[in-house]
Design a protein around this motif. Structure first.
Motif, PDB file in Angstrom:
ATOM      1  N   CYS A 109      30.564  38.985  43.279  1.00 39.18           N
ATOM      2  CA  CYS A 109      31.337  37.743  43.352  1.00 39.18           C
ATOM      3  C   CYS A 109      32.350  37.668  42.217  1.00 39.18           C
ATOM      4  N   TRP A 110      31.940  38.060  41.020  1.00 43.56           N
ATOM      5  CA  TRP A 110      32.842  38.037  39.864  1.00 43.56           C
ATOM      6  C   TRP A 110      34.030  38.968  40.089  1.00 43.56           C
ATOM      7  N   TYR A 111      33.772  40.180  40.587  1.00 42.55           N
ATOM      8  CA  TYR A 111      34.864  41.116  40.840  1.00 42.55           C
ATOM      9  C   TYR A 111      35.788  40.614  41.947  1.00 42.55           C
ATOM     10  N   SER A 112      35.210  40.045  43.008  1.00 43.94           N
ATOM     11  CA  SER A 112      36.040  39.569  44.117  1.00 43.94           C
ATOM     12  C   SER A 112      36.897  38.386  43.696  1.00 43.94           C
ATOM     13  N   ILE A 113      36.366  37.506  42.857  1.00 36.34           N
ATOM     14  CA  ILE A 113      37.158  36.381  42.364  1.00 36.34           C
ATOM     15  C   ILE A 113      38.303  36.880  41.493  1.00 36.34           C
ATOM     16  N   ARG A 114      38.034  37.874  40.652  1.00 33.34           N
ATOM     17  CA  ARG A 114      39.098  38.468  39.836  1.00 33.34           C
ATOM     18  C   ARG A 114      40.183  39.082  40.705  1.00 33.34           C
ATOM     19  N   ALA A 115      39.790  39.809  41.741  1.00 33.92           N
ATOM     20  CA  ALA A 115      40.780  40.434  42.627  1.00 33.92           C
ATOM     21  C   ALA A 115      41.634  39.383  43.315  1.00 33.92           C
ATOM     22  N   VAL A 116      41.000  38.353  43.866  1.00 33.80           N
ATOM     23  CA  VAL A 116      41.753  37.295  44.554  1.00 33.80           C
ATOM     24  C   VAL A 116      42.661  36.564  43.578  1.00 33.80           C
ATOM     25  N   THR A 117      42.168  36.293  42.378  1.00 33.13           N
ATOM     26  CA  THR A 117      42.968  35.584  41.378  1.00 33.13           C
ATOM     27  C   THR A 117      44.204  36.382  41.004  1.00 33.13           C
ATOM     28  N   HIS A 118      44.053  37.687  40.753  1.00 37.34           N
ATOM     29  CA  HIS A 118      45.204  38.509  40.382  1.00 37.34           C
ATOM     30  C   HIS A 118      46.208  38.600  41.524  1.00 37.34           C
TER      31      HIS A 118
END
Length: 209
Positions: A109-118
Motif C-alpha cells: 500500500c505504501w509503495y502504491s500510494i507513492r507511485a500514484v502520488t508521483h
C-alpha cells in the motif's frame, strides 16, 4: 511621453490535480483484503479461537465428524474452533501467515500510494513512480510466496490436528488464488516496465533537444 511598461508575467498558480485523490483507492483495497485477517487475529487473541479455511475438491459433500458434531463439508470451508483443538505449531503458522500477509499488504500500500502520488503531482513518467512500482512488484511477489508457503504449512498441520488426513481435504491456497496472484504480479510488472521504458525514453529525448 511615458511608454507603457510591459506587464511582468504573473507566476503560475498550481492548480490542484483532479487525480490527486487517487491514492485513496490502494488504501481501500488493502483495508478490504487485510480486514478478514485482522479479524482472525483479534479472535485468536480475545476469543481464543482459530479460523481456518480448507478446500474439499470433491464434487459431492464429504461427511465428517468434528468434535461431537457430524457435518457435510464441500468447497472451501471456513471453520472457527477453540485453540485447544490445535497444536501450538499449527497456531503459530496460522498466525504468522496472517501477520506476514498484513505486513506485506501494508508495504505494498505504501509503495502504491507513492507511485500514484508521483504520477499525479508531477508526470506519469517520473522515475520516482517507476521506482515505487518496482518496490510494489517485489513486495507482492515476496508476500505471495512467503505468506502462501507458511499458510500451506499451517493448513497441513490443521488437517492433521482435526483428523482429516483420510478425507479429500486440501489447504486453502487454491489454484484460483494462485492464478489471481500471478495475474496481479504480471499486471504490476507490465506497468513497471512501461514506466521504466517511458522515463528512459523521455530522458533521452530531453538530451537530444
Amino acid at each position: 511621453m511615458s511608454t507603457p511598461s510591459s506587464a511582468s508575467p504573473s507566476p503560475r498558480r498550481r492548480e490542484p490535480g483532479s487525480l490527486s485523490g487517487l491514492w485513496i483507492y490502494p488504501l481501500v483495497v488493502v483495508l478490504l483484503l487485510a480486514g478478514e485477517r485482522i479479524v482472525d487475529l483479534i479472535r485468536l487473541a480475545v476469543e481464543r479461537t482459530l479460523t481456518v479455511s480448507l478446500e474439499l475438491p470433491a464434487e459431492e459433500p464429504v461427511d465428517t465428524v468434528i468434535g461431537d458434531e457430524r457435518m457435510p463439508l464441500a468447497g472451501v470451508v471456513d471453520l472457527t474452533l477453540p485453540l485447544e483443538r490445535f497444536s501450538p505449531a499449527a497456531i503459530v503458522f496460522q498466525a504468522a501467515s496472517a501477520v506476514l500477509f498484513i505486513v506485506g499488504l501494508a508495504i505494498a500500500c505504501w509503495y502504491s500510494i507513492r507511485a500514484v502520488t508521483h504520477m499525479t503531482r508531477s508526470t506519469p513518467l517520473d522515475p520516482r513512480a517507476a521506482r515505487a512500482m518496482t518496490g510494489l512488484f517485489w513486495t507482492v511477489v515476496a508476500t505471495g510466496i512467503v505468506s502462501g508457503f507458511v499458510q500451506m504449512l499451517g493448513d497441513n498441520l490443521v488437517i492433521r490436528d482435526l483428523g482429516l488426513n483420510d478425507l479429500p481435504v486440501d489447504n486453502s491456497i487454491t489454484t484460483t488464488m494462485i492464478w489471481v496472484w500471478l495475474a496481479v504480479v504480471s499486471g504490476i510488472g507490465i506497468i513497471r516496465a512501461l514506466l521504466i521504458r517511458g522515463a528512459r525514453a523521455e530522458t533521452e529525448l530531453e538530451g537530444v533537444i
